[in-house]
Structure formats: structure tokens, C-alpha cells
Design a protein around this motif. Structure first.
Motif, PDB file in Angstrom:
ATOM      1  N   SER A 197     -21.155  14.608  27.066  1.00  0.00           N
ATOM      2  CA  SER A 197     -20.138  14.282  28.060  1.00  0.00           C
ATOM      3  C   SER A 197     -19.556  12.897  27.876  1.00  0.00           C
ATOM      4  N   GLY A 198     -20.127  12.117  27.004  1.00  0.00           N
ATOM      5  CA  GLY A 198     -19.644  10.739  26.919  1.00  0.00           C
ATOM      6  C   GLY A 198     -20.087   9.992  28.164  1.00  0.00           C
ATOM      7  N   ASN A 199     -19.528   8.802  28.389  1.00  0.00           N
ATOM      8  CA  ASN A 199     -19.930   8.054  29.567  1.00  0.00           C
ATOM      9  C   ASN A 199     -18.783   7.238  30.136  1.00  0.00           C
ATOM     10  N   VAL A 200     -18.409   7.551  31.351  1.00  0.00           N
ATOM     11  CA  VAL A 200     -17.489   6.678  32.084  1.00  0.00           C
ATOM     12  C   VAL A 200     -18.326   6.115  33.212  1.00  0.00           C
ATOM     13  N   PRO A 201     -18.662   4.847  33.136  1.00  0.00           N
ATOM     14  CA  PRO A 201     -19.696   4.331  34.038  1.00  0.00           C
ATOM     15  C   PRO A 201     -19.394   4.534  35.515  1.00  0.00           C
ATOM     16  N   ASP A 202     -20.445   4.864  36.202  1.00  0.00           N
ATOM     17  CA  ASP A 202     -20.464   5.073  37.627  1.00  0.00           C
ATOM     18  C   ASP A 202     -20.513   3.696  38.285  1.00  0.00           C
ATOM     19  N   PRO A 203     -19.841   3.478  39.409  1.00  0.00           N
ATOM     20  CA  PRO A 203     -19.958   2.157  40.058  1.00  0.00           C
ATOM     21  C   PRO A 203     -21.406   1.782  40.326  1.00  0.00           C
ATOM     22  N   ALA A 204     -22.242   2.779  40.590  1.00  0.00           N
ATOM     23  CA  ALA A 204     -23.651   2.489  40.868  1.00  0.00           C
ATOM     24  C   ALA A 204     -24.299   1.745  39.719  1.00  0.00           C
ATOM     25  N   CYS A 205     -23.857   2.062  38.491  1.00  0.00           N
ATOM     26  CA  CYS A 205     -24.460   1.406  37.339  1.00  0.00           C
ATOM     27  C   CYS A 205     -24.117  -0.076  37.313  1.00  0.00           C
ATOM     28  N   TYR A 206     -22.887  -0.413  37.699  1.00  0.00           N
ATOM     29  CA  TYR A 206     -22.517  -1.834  37.762  1.00  0.00           C
ATOM     30  C   TYR A 206     -23.215  -2.514  38.929  1.00  0.00           C
ATOM     31  N   ASP A 207     -23.340  -1.783  40.040  1.00  0.00           N
ATOM     32  CA  ASP A 207     -24.050  -2.340  41.205  1.00  0.00           C
ATOM     33  C   ASP A 207     -25.454  -2.751  40.817  1.00  0.00           C
ATOM     34  N   LYS A 208     -26.097  -1.872  40.070  1.00  0.00           N
ATOM     35  CA  LYS A 208     -27.482  -2.137  39.710  1.00  0.00           C
ATOM     36  C   LYS A 208     -27.576  -3.368  38.818  1.00  0.00           C
ATOM     37  N   TYR A 209     -26.598  -3.469  37.924  1.00  0.00           N
ATOM     38  CA  TYR A 209     -26.678  -4.533  36.925  1.00  0.00           C
ATOM     39  C   TYR A 209     -26.250  -5.883  37.487  1.00  0.00           C
ATOM     40  N   PHE A 210     -25.135  -5.850  38.237  1.00  0.00           N
ATOM     41  CA  PHE A 210     -24.592  -7.121  38.718  1.00  0.00           C
ATOM     42  C   PHE A 210     -24.892  -7.382  40.174  1.00  0.00           C
ATOM     43  N   GLY A 211     -25.326  -6.381  40.874  1.00  0.00           N
ATOM     44  CA  GLY A 211     -25.506  -6.537  42.324  1.00  0.00           C
ATOM     45  C   GLY A 211     -24.360  -5.857  43.040  1.00  0.00           C
ATOM     46  N   LYS A 212     -24.654  -5.284  44.175  1.00  0.00           N
ATOM     47  CA  LYS A 212     -23.644  -4.502  44.872  1.00  0.00           C
ATOM     48  C   LYS A 212     -22.481  -5.396  45.264  1.00  0.00           C
ATOM     49  N   ASN A 213     -21.283  -4.890  44.950  1.00  0.00           N
ATOM     50  CA  ASN A 213     -20.048  -5.609  45.282  1.00  0.00           C
ATOM     51  C   ASN A 213     -19.959  -7.001  44.681  1.00  0.00           C
ATOM     52  N   SER A 214     -20.769  -7.267  43.658  1.00  0.00           N
ATOM     53  CA  SER A 214     -20.691  -8.592  43.049  1.00  0.00           C
ATOM     54  C   SER A 214     -19.891  -8.605  41.768  1.00  0.00           C
ATOM     55  N   TRP A 215     -19.154  -7.542  41.478  1.00  0.00           N
ATOM     56  CA  TRP A 215     -18.424  -7.517  40.223  1.00  0.00           C
ATOM     57  C   TRP A 215     -16.936  -7.290  40.487  1.00  0.00           C
ATOM     58  N   ARG A 216     -16.151  -7.853  39.613  1.00  0.00           N
ATOM     59  CA  ARG A 216     -14.692  -7.768  39.718  1.00  0.00           C
ATOM     60  C   ARG A 216     -14.133  -7.257  38.416  1.00  0.00           C
ATOM     61  N   SER A 217     -12.810  -7.217  38.357  1.00  0.00           N
ATOM     62  CA  SER A 217     -12.188  -6.731  37.122  1.00  0.00           C
ATOM     63  C   SER A 217     -12.554  -7.614  35.948  1.00  0.00           C
ATOM     64  N   LEU A 218     -12.725  -8.901  36.211  1.00  0.00           N
ATOM     65  CA  LEU A 218     -13.066  -9.814  35.129  1.00  0.00           C
ATOM     66  C   LEU A 218     -14.428  -9.471  34.530  1.00  0.00           C
ATOM     67  N   THR A 219     -15.341  -9.095  35.443  1.00  0.00           N
ATOM     68  CA  THR A 219     -16.695  -8.775  34.984  1.00  0.00           C
ATOM     69  C   THR A 219     -16.688  -7.601  34.002  1.00  0.00           C
ATOM     70  N   ILE A 220     -15.857  -6.622  34.287  1.00  0.00           N
ATOM     71  CA  ILE A 220     -15.895  -5.394  33.479  1.00  0.00           C
ATOM     72  C   ILE A 220     -14.705  -5.312  32.533  1.00  0.00           C
ATOM     73  N   ARG A 221     -14.223  -6.485  32.131  1.00  0.00           N
ATOM     74  CA  ARG A 221     -12.996  -6.510  31.339  1.00  0.00           C
ATOM     75  C   ARG A 221     -13.105  -5.772  30.013  1.00  0.00           C
ATOM     76  N   SER A 222     -14.322  -5.612  29.492  1.00  0.00           N
ATOM     77  CA  SER A 222     -14.442  -4.946  28.190  1.00  0.00           C
ATOM     78  C   SER A 222     -13.905  -3.528  28.237  1.00  0.00           C
ATOM     79  N   LEU A 223     -13.860  -2.940  29.432  1.00  0.00           N
ATOM     80  CA  LEU A 223     -13.309  -1.597  29.544  1.00  0.00           C
ATOM     81  C   LEU A 223     -11.837  -1.567  29.163  1.00  0.00           C
ATOM     82  N   SER A 224     -11.166  -2.666  29.363  1.00  0.00           N
ATOM     83  CA  SER A 224      -9.716  -2.653  29.132  1.00  0.00           C
ATOM     84  C   SER A 224      -9.373  -2.470  27.664  1.00  0.00           C
ATOM     85  N   ILE A 225     -10.298  -2.874  26.803  1.00  0.00           N
ATOM     86  CA  ILE A 225     -10.036  -2.646  25.392  1.00  0.00           C
ATOM     87  C   ILE A 225     -10.953  -1.563  24.835  1.00  0.00           C
TER      88      ILE A 225
END
Lengths: 419, 607
Positions: B415-443
């Protein structure tokens, strides 16, 4: 002072002779069934026939021991022996070895013992003891239920071993109960249940119920003057229909597929000659190709090439059928009938109730085995694992049938000493 | 003993029942032994031999009705141990071509299976000698020859797609009693996913055999015989020539090519490299070769096209371009600069003037541009939180069928992987991430993963301007000659058709404009559209990815090429894609300069 010298007296030599003839015929049939060019000697212990000889010899010892035992021993210790066997039946469920889907054997060194076989005569003793008590009246419900209990416990334990065939043996005791006073209607009801059972599987339940309805309608018309009879008839119809439906339902929902196939094969609904029908098909070919005279000793091709599975045990009759033909088969059937009728005659002449009841027990058990086993090989009954007494290979089987018979021979030899 | 006398008559009933039963048995015996000769085998002491009639497995044809898989007859030597009398072992071994030790081992194995049922003694005896052997078999009772079919491949291609056939294992038999020991069953690929369609139905012939091992005729005149029914043929969507060409181009490289016909979802080619010759996994040689293949470190048995997961890299910018437009935070005129301040937080890897508009940014694959597009989607004031915006974005992405599987006719898929928000929550903390944090997705980097098949689907979606058909391998199943076509579903994405046009224009310029990243590979005769991707990965050199479809209007083929550890997308993936497109559309074409280079490149040599 019933001294040893009296053993020879009063023993019914007919029984002993028939027993010896059967055991001998069984032995050479096994030889023919397992015959292997490399192991020609009939005494070879690595082959079934060599081992069967060993079992036969030890059976003679057992028979002798029984004949030497005081007659009172059997009635006195009937219940303890029965309880002991029940223990073994429970024990085998826990400690037993699993062979071919059933856990029914104790493995002791090089020997295997099957408690289910020995439970047959033990239960016979217990039933005989119970039914011979004072004021026993089988027209009352409580004695019937208690007898049923004595039969049901071992039957259930054996059923839990996955050995359905041996569990069914206990149903044959209905004949014993009948002889001791169980109302004949019970026999009729049981017979009807069996007939309905078969019909329910052969044709669609609707048709069976339809047929029953028709018969009931006729009977109601005939007894139209009697309200009570009519009501009873209607009640019977309802119960019978429910029974037919539940048989059909139970067959489709509670039986394992392989059990369903076996029954289907029997009813002729399924001719899968390579699957469930294989055993019976091979058996019929073996027996059928015996013709009138048979192919001759050691000349049975189906036998020789082992096309019939379980040929030295459950299907031993195939060897008789193929090698000795119709003539030989008739002889064996005749021997069994002679044995059974002789046993009935002897049972009737017993003065002791215990002995008579026990004798009828012997008849019932042997009759069940003989009828079911041969019917199985002829495609008249579903394949369940039942040996042919005195013929089939097996230590536990031969020993327990020998004990079963010789206890009665001993009891009978003592009949004149009973007051 | 009153009781005794009362019931004494009942003995009559007892005796009656016994005698009656006796009569029934005797009557039955009479019937079976004397009247009905159904069971009588003739005086020559015949025995019965149960010969399974193995049906021909369905053939496989490509989309142009070329044969890809067919059947060849092979002969197994069967043995029934119980029937084997004293034989001249030496002569037998010499005849069959085995040693005495092997003979003993095989007899033991046969006896362990069953002494009265036949089993395979020797698989596929030599075809040349078969006739000669069968003639001499009468000397060896208990042995006979059983014909069956083996798969044969006229061209050594499409091994992963077609799969292979092997012997059933006990689990297969338990799951379906149709199978008996020694039967064959599809183990992978189409052989497995279409097993029930192509296996046909076994038949049975019961023959009478005399003691001299000679067949004397059919038992009961064939009353119990059943005819074998051949399996249905499969008509697959693959273009065998295109497939073979692609495998040739990918030789000595690792990666995959997936080509789809966008208007139908039919898969034209599915290549995983390294691949293997399907003829290796047939019959007797299968076990040995399977072991060899499965221990090869380059993993030739692993179907990369369906199972390998990669970050999509720059090709993912196309998806963001579409989402941005649909979300109305992006138009064709939006410009972002990429030098100076614009080069943070993501630098541009290409040299071009700035700022670019959307079409140009696609043409030149500008990183900061798409970082800004992504940021504008996630930071959109319309949404109350980053998480909410992200989830909407994720929904868009998954409507392109990324991050989930689909029900098709292949046996495996990822299925590939399109990360679930829960995965970012776990890694960075709930609601502690912004577009800058996950910028690698843009490329198209980060934890985003896609399979080559999924990327090909995205290409097809763009080619179609907004929808796709579930990609599948089989177009029809031949049943008695009638062709049955399955109807596959059309799936729409969440992006409107008009937003695809600028993206397509950008992709067109990738080939045809001055700064297009694939401009060296453009063609005069075909209007091609594409997108390069260069995927960083922790294991070594970057992966080279390219998406393309052609012609620009009414596209006939959408293709994805991934070459592992090969550097820039434009170096290897783009030329390979171009060659494939040329091959499919033109059939015969003048080989451009880069074909030879691609054919001769070996990326598997240690550098």
C-alpha cells in the motif's frame, strides 16, 4: 470342593468348537490378507499372522484361567471390574496414544491395549449384575434409566475417544433389556426411529413427512370412532415429523464432511470411488470377484495386492469372500448364526438370572459386531471401525471376545449347581 | 422365577432377528458374488489401475494474441509398491537412468506414502527415451507411465507476472480436497491468482491391468471414467514485445518499469529487474533453480514493481500542484522565488532564473517553489489546525490511490505509506508540528512511500486528466472460445479536470522546452510528457525515477521507470521511459544515440 477335575464336565463343547474353528479360520485369513513373498513362514512374528498366533496362544491361557476361576467371582466382582474399566477409559483419554484420529490405545512397551474392547464384557457383567437384583421391573422408568446409565457412561467415554463404532456397540444391549422385560413397544419405536432416520437422509424430509401424513390420515380414518386414538396419532405424526427434520438438519450441520460422505456413499448418493467410497468399493470388488467357489487360498488378487485397506482388521471378511467365494462366506455366516443360536439356547436353560442375562449380553454384543462388520464390507452399513470377532487381527479384540465368551461357558458349566 | 417364564417367549423374537439378519447378509452375498458381475474381475486376475487424467492448463496470450505460456506433455513414472515383484534392479536402473541407491531411496519414499496407491517414482522421464521405456515396462510390474503437462515459455520474459507452478503442499490439500499429492498448483503470479480458472478439472480413467502389467481395457467399459476438462485460456493485457524490450533495457540494473494504458487501466508491461528466465522453474529442475534464485543477493524473485516501496521524490510535486490548485491556494500565475531568501528551508537543486510560475516550476523541477505550494496548502487559514489541514491534504493524496491497496487480480501488492497524523503526533508531540516540520513531504521525501505501480497509476491519472481505472493484468478469459471481459471500475480523484491542464503543460515542457529536465530525449514524432525524480536514499546513490505519458492528447501509454542507485532521474530513468514509449507507439523506430548506452550500462558492478 468344586475341584479342578470338574472343569471338563459340563462345559458346552459346541461353543468351544465353534470358537476354535473361528479363531483358526481367522488366523489363516489374516495370513492370506497379509501374505508377503518375503515372509512366507506363518510363524513369523514380524507379520500380523505370526502375532495373531501369539494372541491366540495367550487367549487360550486366558480361557483356561477363566475356567479355573470360581464362578461366584464374576457376579461378585461385576461392579468393581466395571468401575476399573471406566477408570481405564478415562485414563486412555489422558495418557493414550493417538492412532488414526482416535485416542484409544495404551502403549506399554511393544504392546498396545485398547480398553474399549475390554469394557464390553465388563459392562456386560455390570448390566447382568444390576438386572439380576430382586424385584427388578423393566416396565418401570427408574430401572430402565439406571440400566441406560450403566450403558451410557462407557459409551460416552469411548465416543470421546473418537471411536464412534465401539461406542455404538452398547446400543445392542437393548436386546438384553427386552428379554428381561423392557416393553416391546420400545423395540418398535427404536426400529421406527432407525427407519425414519434412513428415509430422512435418502429422500427430502418433506416427502417423508408427506408419506407419514398419508399413513396417519388413513389410520385416523380407520379409527375415526375413537377420539383418543386419533389424537394420539396426530401427536405421533408431529413428533415423527420433528424427528425427521432434526435428523436432516443434524446431518447437514453437525456431521463432519468425511462422516457425511461415508453415509452418502452408503445410501448410494455418492459414488466417489477414489475418496470416501474407496474402501467399500474395493471391498465389494474383492468379495464380488470371489464368485461361487472363490479364487482359492492365497490367490486373491485384491487381497494379495492390498487394495482393500484395513484388510487384516475391519475388512477381514473380504479375504473370506474373495478366496473362498460364496461357499466360504456362507460357512462363516453360518458359523456365527450357529454360535448365536447356541448361546441363546444355553442362556435360556440357565437357572441363575445373572448367567442368563450375561449370556444374552454375549449374544447381543457378538450379534452387533458380526452384523455390522459384514454389512460394512458388503456396502450395507456405513464404515465404522468394528472388528469381526475372533477373525480380525488384534490382541485386545481377541482377548476381550475370548473372555466375554468363556465367562459364559464357565457360568453355564456351573448351571446345575445353582439352586 | 416368574419373570423368567413371563418373558421366555421373547427368545423367539431374538432368534428371529438373528436369522433374518443372516438371511439379509446371505442374500446380499448372493447378489454381489453370484448375480451382479459389476464386481467381478475377469478370470485373468486383473487388478485396477486408477489413472488420473491431467487436464491441459490454460494457455496465456498477450494483448496481441501472441502465446506467452503453453503446455508441453511430460511423462512421470509411477509406481505401486505392493505390485512390485522381484525385478532386475540393475536393468531397471539402467533403463531409467538412475543409480541403485536412488532406486532404493525412491522405493522407500513410495512405500511411506502408501504401499497400495500409486505415487510418482520419477518425475518427467526423458522425452527421448519415453517410448523405449514404455515398451520395456512390462518386465517391471507395478510401474507405469503417466502423462501430464508442464508449462513452457516461448520467450523468457514476464516471469514475475506469469509466476510459476509447483507441487501442492499439505496445506493446499487441506484447504481444497480437489488436490491430491503430486498435483501441481500455481505458486505465484497469474498462475496463482487465476489458478481456479486455468487449472481445468482432473479426469479419471480406471483401467484393468493383468499380472503382466498390460492394460486390458477400461473397467466397466468406462462407467466410472470422467473426462478431463482443459483449463480456460488467459488473455492478458501485457504487450509481450514491449515487456521483452523493457527487460532488455533494464538488464544489469535494479528497479522496475510499469506501463499502463490510461483509458482502460490495462497493464502493458510490468518489469522488475533483475528478472529470471521462467523456464528455470519448470519440472525437475525447479527446486534446484529456486534455491539458486532465492539466495541471489540481488533478489530476482522479488517483484519490485508491486512490492518495492520508495519515496517518490520530485515526481510528487505534480500531486501537490494539483492539490494546491484544487484548494485555490495556487494558480498558474503564482510565483515563488528560489534564490536568496527563497533558498531556505529547501534549496533548489537546479540552476534557473527565478521566480518561476507553475508551469515553469514543473518543467525545471524547482524545490523551493513546491515547498511554498505545500506550505500554502497546510497553512491555509481555512483550517483550524495543522492537523486538520494535513488530514485534508492526506485525503487528497489517498484519492490518487496512494497509501492504500486496491482489489485487483494480482496476488500481492503493497500500500505504500502516506503518514497518518498520529505518526507525527507520536514523534513530535501532539499538535507540535507545522508545515515546516514536515517539509520533506513537499519534495516527495521523508516517510512518504509509494510502489512503482502506484506511481504508474498517478501518471495514468494525470494522462486521463483526473481519473483512473483499476490497473489489471487480465482482459479476458477464454471459455470454450468465447471471450469474457471483466468490467473494471473507474475511480475519480478529488481534483477537477481543468487543474490538470497546466500540470500537463509543464510536463510537456520537460521534454520540449529549453530548460526541461528531459529535453535531451524529446522526439519529433511523438508528443511526450514527463517528470523526473531523483530520490535520496540512505543506502547509497540516489534512485532515478521518471514518469511519462504519450501522446499528450489521447494518451496511449503512461509509464513509470525507477532505476535504483542510478543518480539523477534524467540520467537513466528518462531515457529508458522514452525508449519504451517509442517502442510501444512506433514499433519500429530509428534507435537514438542513448539506446546503446542504456543497453550496455551495468549498474550492478561494484564501483
Amino acid at each position: 470342593m468344586k475341584s479342578r477335575t470338574n472343569i471338563g464336565k459340563n462345559i458346552d463343547w459346541w461353543l468351544v468348537t465353534i470358537y476354535l474353528v473361528m479363531v483358526f479360520l481367522g488366523w489363516i485369513s489374516i495370513y492370506a490378507a497379509v501374505y508377503d513373498e518375503d515372509h512366507k513362514s506363518i510363524l513369523d512374528l514380524s507379520q500380523n499372522y505370526g502375532r495373531q498366533l501369539l494372541f491366540i496362544a495367550t487367549s487360550f491361557v486366558l480361557a483356561l484361567v477363566i475356567l479355573l476361576t470360581d464362578t461366584k467371582f464374576f457376579s461378585a466382582f461385576a461392579f468393581p471390574i466395571y468401575i476399573l474399566l471406566l477408570f481405564f477409559l478415562v485414563g486412555v483419554l489422558i495418557f493414550g496414544k493417538e492412532i488414526g484420529g482416535s485416542r484409544s490405545w495404551f502403549q506399554i512397551g511393544a504392546f498396545s491395549l485398547q480398553p474399549a474392547e475390554f469394557a464390553k464384557f465388563a459392562t456386560n457383567l455390570a448390566v447382568a449384575k444390576y438386572l439380576s437384583s430382586l424385584n427388578m421391573d423393566l416396565k418401570k422408568l427408574k430401572p430402565v434409566l439406571r440400566s441406560a446409565l450403566i450403558l451410557a457412561i462407557p459409551s460416552l467415554l469411548i465416543f470421546m475417544q473418537n471411536d464412534t463404532g465401539s461406542a455404538l456397540v452398547y446400543s445392542s444391549f437393548v436386546f438384553v433389556l427386552y428379554r428381561e422385560g423392557l416393553p416391546g413397544e420400545v423395540l418398535v419405536i427404536i426400529f421406527s426411529l432407525i427407519v425414519l432416520f434412513v428415509l430422512a437422509l435418502l429422500v427430502k424430509p418433506i416427502f417423508v413427512i408427506g408419506g407419514l401424513g398419508l399413513v396417519t390420515a388413513i389410520l385416523i380414518y380407520l379409527s375415526r370412532r375413537n377420539i383418543r386414538n386419533m389424537a394420539t396419532l396426530v401427536l405421533i405424526l408431529i413428533i415423527a415429523s420433528a424427528y425427521v427434520e432434526s435428523v436432516s438438519y443434524g446431518f447437514n450441520h453437525f456431521l463432519e464432511p468425511h462422516q457425511q460422505s461415508r453415509i452418502n456413499v452408503l445410501l448410494g448418493k455418492d459414488t466417489d470411488v477414489q475418496g470416501a467410497g474407496y474402501n467399500v468399493h474395493q471391498s465389494l470388488i474383492a468379495i464380488g470377484s470371489g464368485g461361487f467357489k472363490g479364487k482359492g487360498f492365497l490367490n486373491g488378487t485384491q487381497t494379495k495386492f492390498n487394495f482393500v485397506p484395513e484388510q487384516s482388521t475391519d475388512f477381514i471378511f473380504c479375504t473370506v469372500g474373495e478366496e473362498w467365494g460364496f461357499v466360504g462366506s456362507m460357512v462363516v455366516v453360518g458359523l456365527f448364526i450357529a454360535l448365536l443360536i447356541r448361546l441363546i439356547i444355553l442362556s435360556e436353560r440357565q437357572r441363575s438370572q445373572f448367567s442368563r442375562i450375561y449370556g444374552y449380553g454375549v449374544v447381543s454384543i457378538l450379534f452387533f459386531h458380526f452384523m455390522v462388520n459384514i454389512a460394512m464390507t458388503l456396502g450395507l452399513f456405513p464404515v465404522i471401525g468394528i472388528p469381526l470377532p475372533y477373525f480380525s487381527y488384534g490382541g485386545s479384540s481377541l482377548w476381550s471376545f475370548t473372555i466375554l465368551l468363556f465367562i459364559f461357558i464357565k457360568l453355564d458349566s456351573y448351571r446345575l449347581n445353582v439352586l | 422365577m416368574i419373570r423368567k417364564k413371563a418373558y421366555e417367549n421373547r427368545k423367539v423374537v431374538m432368534i428371529g432377528i438373528i436369522v433374518l439378519t443372516g438371511f439379509i447378509l446371505v442374500a446380499r452375498l448372493f447378489y454381489v458374488q453370484l448375480i451382479n458381475d459389476k464386481y467381478l474381475l475377469s478370470a485373468a486376475n486383473n487388478v485396477l489401475r486408477y489413472m488420473t487424467q491431467y487436464p491441459a492448463r490454460g494457455n496465456v496470450f498477450d494483448r496481441n494474441k501472441n502465446l506467452m505460456v503453453y503446455n508441453e506433455t511430460a511423462y512421470d513414472l509411477m509406481v505401486t509398491p505392493r505390485l512390485v515383484q522381484k525385478i532386475d534392479t540393475l536393468e531397471f536402473c539402467h533403463l531409467i537412468g538412475i543409480t541403485k541407491e536412488e532406486f532404493k531411496k525412491k522405493m522407500i519414499r513410495a512405500r511411506n506414502y502408501s504401499s497400495y496407491r500409486a505415487s510418482v517414482f520419477e518425475e518427467q522421464i526423458s522425452k527421448g527415451n519415453f517410448g523405449f521405456i514404455e515398451e520395456k515396462l512390462f518386465k517391471f510390474t507395478g510401474f507405469y507411465v503417466q502423462p501430464r503437462t508442464l508449462r513452457k515459455y516461448p520467450r523468457p520474459t514476464a516471469a514475475h507476472i506469469l509466476g510459476y507452478v509447483g507441487e501442492v503442499n499439505p496445506q493446499d490439500i487441506e484447504a481444497n480436497p480437489y488436490y491430491k499429492q503430486g498435483d501441481y498448483i500455481g505458486k505465484s503470479g497469474l498462475e496463482k491468482s487465476y489458478e481456479e480458472v486455468i487449472r481445468g478439472k482432473k479426469g479419471l480413467k480406471i483401467k484393468m491391468v493383468d499380472v503382466f502389467n498390460r492394460e486390458k481395457g477400461n473397467y466397466m467399459e468406462g462407467k466410472y471414467d470422467t473426462v478431463a476438462i482443459p483449463g480456460n485460456d488467459l488473455y492478458v493485457t501485457i504487450d509481450a514485445e514491449l515487456q521483452a524490450y523493457g527487460e532488455l533495457l533494464m538488464q544489469n540494473k535494479r528497479g522496475s518499469i510499469v506501463a499502463i494504458e490510461p483509458s482502460t487501466g490495462e497493464i502493458l508491461a510490468l518489469i522488475s529487474s533483475p528478472t529470471y528466465d521462467p523456464n528455470l522453474l519448470i519440472g525437475r529442475v525447479r527446486s534446484k533453480n529456486y534455491n539458486m534464485l532465492s539466495t541471489d543477493t540481488l533478489k530476482p524473485l522479488f517483484n519490485r514493481a508491486l512490492l518495492a516501496q520508495y519515496p517518490p521524490g520530485s515526481t510528487f510535486k505534480l500531486v501537490d500542484a494539483l492539490i494546491g490548485q484544487q484548494e485555490e491556494v495556487l494558480t498558474t500565475e503564482t510565483r515563488y522565488s528560489c534564490g536568496g531568501v527563497g533558498s531556505s528551508p529547501i534549496k533548489c537543486s537546479h540552476n534557473h532564473y527565478s521566480p518561476l510560475n507553475l508551469v515553469e516550476a514543473i518543467e525545471q523541477s524547482c524545490n523551493p517553489y513546491f515547498w511554498n505550494v505545500f506550505r500554502s496548502i497546510i497553512d491555509n487559514r481555512k483550517y483550524k489546525s495543522t492537523t486538520e489541514a494535513y488530514m485534508t491534504w492526506r485525503e487528497y493524496v489517498m484519492s490518487f490511490n496512494l497509501g492504500k491497496t486496491f482489489n485487483s487480480d494480482m496476488t500481492v501488492e503493497r500500500s505504500g505509506n502516506v503518514p497518518d497524523p498520529a505518526c507525527y503526533d507520536k514523534y513530535f508531540g501532539k499538535n507540535s508540528w507545522r508545515s515546516l516540520t514536515i517539509r520533506s513531504l513537499s519534495i516527495g521525501q521523508g516517510v512518504l512511500l509509494v510502489t512503482p505501480l502506484q506511481l504508474a497509476k498517478v501518471t495514468a491519472i494525470i494522462a486521463n486528466r483526473g481519473y483512473y481505472y483499476v490497473p489489471h493484468l487480465v482482459r479476458a478469459i477464454g471459455v470454450d472460445g468465447r471471450i469474457i471481459v471483466k468490467n473494471w471500475e473507474r475511480k475519480n480523484t478529488m481534483v477537477s479536470q481543468r487543474y490538470f491542464l497546466p500540470v500537463i503543460e509543464g510536463m510537456f515542457r520537460v521534454f520540449n522546452a529549453g530548460h526541461g529536465t528531459a529535453r535531451y530525449y524529446s522526439s519529433d514524432s511523438i508528443q511526450m510528457c514527463g517528470k523526473t525524480g531523483t530520490v535520496q536514499n540512505p543506502h547509497g546513490k540516489d534512485h532515478s525515477i521518471f514518469l511519462a505519458f504519450a501522446p499528450k492528447d489521447n494518451p496511449k501509454i503512461a509509464i513509470t521507470v525507477i532505476v535504483e542507485n542510478a543518480g539523477f532521474g534524467s540520467t537513466y530513468a528518462a531515457p529508458i521511459a522514452t525508449l519504451m514509449i517509442n517502442k510501444y507507439i512506433l514499433r519500429e523506430f530509428e534507435k537514438p544515440w542513448f539506446e546503446e548506452k542504456i543497453l550496455n550500462t551495468n549498474l550492478n558492478l561494484p564501483n
